[in-house]
Scaffold this motif. Sequence first.
Motif, PDB file in Angstrom:
ATOM      1  N   LYS A  97      43.906  27.291 -11.520  1.00  0.00           N
ATOM      2  CA  LYS A  97      44.896  28.302 -12.175  1.00  0.00           C
ATOM      3  C   LYS A  97      44.576  28.953 -13.764  1.00  0.00           C
ATOM      4  CE  LYS A  97      49.012  31.014 -12.701  1.00  0.00           C
ATOM      5  NZ  LYS A  97      50.886  30.870 -12.479  1.00  0.00           N
TER       6      LYS A  97
ATOM      7  N   THR B  17      40.826  29.589 -14.378  1.00  0.00           N
ATOM      8  CA  THR B  17      40.773  30.976 -14.826  1.00  0.00           C
ATOM      9  C   THR B  17      41.091  31.923 -15.352  1.00  0.00           C
ATOM     10  OG1 THR B  17      42.043  31.664 -12.599  1.00  0.00           O
ATOM     11  CG2 THR B  17      40.050  30.496 -12.125  1.00  0.00           C
ATOM     12  N   GLU B  18      42.453  31.514 -15.907  1.00  0.00           N
ATOM     13  CA  GLU B  18      43.236  32.443 -16.701  1.00  0.00           C
ATOM     14  C   GLU B  18      43.382  32.817 -18.509  1.00  0.00           C
ATOM     15  OE1 GLU B  18      47.239  31.664 -15.852  1.00  0.00           O
ATOM     16  OE2 GLU B  18      47.784  32.952 -14.393  1.00  0.00           O
TER      17      GLU B  18
END
Length: 184
Positions: free
Chosen positions: A78, A81-82
């Motif tokens: 996460k 991808t952020e």
Amino acid sequence: VSPTAAFAFTGGGLLLLGIAARELTANLLAGFTIAIDRPLYVGDFVEIGGLRGEVKGIGLRSTQLVTPDDTMITIPNKVITEGAVASANYGEVGALVEITFYVAHEADVAQVRNLAWEGLVTSAYCAWRKPARVFVSDEPRATKVVAAAYVYDVRHQRRYVTDVTHRVKAAFAEAGIPYPKGEN
């Protein structure tokens, strides 16, 4: 047990399970995104959220990096991808390496460029089929020399920097290239 109580108990349990699994689900979805988008590959030297290292593994939940000081770091997908992912070699074995030197303003710039270029291309770690360049610019207190070339394997970039720095500084000393006086 009444049907309403059973439904409330089951629904409440599922709600708690859903809340607990939220991070896991986000990381799994991010893992699928990484598998499709390919922002990094195993073997890449990357920077993710201020952490730098070689990608050793990419899983559905997390990605493993080994830092230059040989520390294994597990990063939730996460996070990848952020944020921004900077890859020095993006699927390639080699990578561009820049090494900065400072010399006094009165130094012979042509000689400095030649010595820096020679230090780059004569290193055993240099990918000699790729271009090597030396850039020079004036700074307030010194002349800045940026020597840039490709290391043949990104895992040797620290060795390459050390080798080139040693070679260039020795060549500067032999040629009498003056260093800046005072702080840079």
